[in-house]
Write an enzyme that holds these catalytic residues in place. Structure first.
Site, mmCIF file in Angstrom:
data_model
loop_
_atom_site.group_PDB
_atom_site.id
_atom_site.type_symbol
_atom_site.label_atom_id
_atom_site.label_comp_id
_atom_site.label_asym_id
_atom_site.label_seq_id
_atom_site.Cartn_x
_atom_site.Cartn_y
_atom_site.Cartn_z
ATOM 1 N N GLY A 155 47.912 36.794 40.105
ATOM 2 C CA GLY A 155 47.322 35.960 41.150
ATOM 3 C C GLY A 155 46.606 36.748 42.219
ATOM 4 O O GLY A 155 46.175 36.181 43.225
ATOM 5 N N GLY B 253 43.770 37.703 42.068
ATOM 6 C CA GLY B 253 42.434 37.096 42.144
ATOM 7 C C GLY B 253 42.495 35.606 42.416
ATOM 8 O O GLY B 253 41.486 34.910 42.270
ATOM 9 N N SER C 108 39.294 42.606 37.106
ATOM 10 C CA SER C 108 38.454 43.755 36.746
ATOM 11 C C SER C 108 38.833 44.341 35.390
ATOM 12 O O SER C 108 37.986 44.900 34.697
ATOM 13 C CB SER C 108 38.545 44.817 37.837
ATOM 14 O OG SER C 108 39.887 45.174 38.078
ATOM 15 N N GLU D 58 45.432 30.606 35.058
ATOM 16 C CA GLU D 58 45.934 31.637 34.141
ATOM 17 C C GLU D 58 47.260 31.213 33.516
ATOM 18 O O GLU D 58 47.495 31.424 32.327
ATOM 19 C CB GLU D 58 46.101 32.963 34.891
ATOM 20 C CG GLU D 58 44.757 33.580 35.278
ATOM 21 C CD GLU D 58 44.867 34.748 36.253
ATOM 22 O OE1 GLU D 58 43.935 35.549 36.282
ATOM 23 O OE2 GLU D 58 45.863 34.848 36.980
#
Ligand code: 5RP
Length: 228
Positions: A98, A100, A30, A106
């Site tokens: 992590g 998400g 987000s 990443e």
């Protein structure tokens, strides 16, 4: 300001680190959502020529919909700057990612990048890592064996479940096992252990990777100096 507004403050400040001609790494989450919006605004307003590699299909779609040129990581020879969110950061800039479930992609983008900036609201700053459950990405084959090994090691594993009670799967169709440790006193030792476990593709301990942290605070964005 609420947490979302603080994320936006950090993200919009970090977007100013982008320079014309750069190849960027774009994280997931987000906070990164606000970052992508801010970068896209700059690309339009300043006619910047940048290209970017995304760490998730969500970010890739948002960025490309907003007119940012997206590249596959295999088609770039370097990444100048990666900007990503985080779940926890300590004062040595060691962190957990992590939340998400995108931590493998990443980490690939972060370790390819010449420079890494994390953008967070101030609630993510901690003295000791571990209150946020540490994500691992585990291949389905033998995942119960991995689970038992982690349990026997006292790392309090739990498969991550979605709202329907089904196991969450990652971009790579693997499972996520979160380690509910409460406190991680020795992150480097834990990293060494997890790196050595067959079946764990990657974990969310990001150590010695981040150069700059931009924090959204009630007084505006603050750029933290690294203490290593
Ligand atoms: C995704 C991540 C995110 O960067 C992390 O969870 C922070 O997310 P948000 O910006 O939504 O708080 O690691 O895997």
């Amino acid at each position: 300001m609420n947490q979302s507004e603080l994320k936006k403050v950090a993200a919009e400040h970090a977007a100013e680190f982008v320079e014309d001609g750069m190849t960027l790494g774009l994280g997931t989450g987000s906070t990164v959502f606000f970052l992508v919006e801010a970068i896209a605004r700059r690309v339009k307003a300043e006619n910047l020529h940048i290209e970017a590699v995304a760490t998730s299909s969500r970010t890739a779609k948002q960025a490309s919909d907003l007119g940012i040129t997206m590249k596959d990581i295999n088609d770039v020879d370097h990444i100048d700057l990666c900007i990503d969110g985080a779940d926890e950061i300590d004062k040595h800039f060691q962190g957990i990612k992590g939340g998400g479930a995108a931590h493998t992609l990443e980490k690939m983008v972060a370790t390819t990048s010449r420079r890494n900036i994390w953008i967070v609201d101030e609630s993510k700053l901690v003295d000791t890592l571990g209150k946020f459950p540490l994500p691992t990405e585990v291949i389905p084959f033998g995942c119960e064996q991995v689970f038992h090994r982690l349990d026997a090691e006292g790392l309090h594993p739990q498969f991550r479940l979605d709202d329907q009670g089904q196991r969450v799967t990652t971009h790579n169709k693997n499972f996520v096992i979160d380690l509910h440790m409460g406190k991680i006193e020795h992150p480097h030792l834990l990293k060494q252990f997890l790196d050595g476990q067959v079946g764990i593709l990657e974990h969310g301990l990001f150590l010695d990777l981040v150069d700059t942290v931009v924090v959204g605070t009630q007084d505006g964005a603050k750029v933290l100096p690294a203490i290593r």
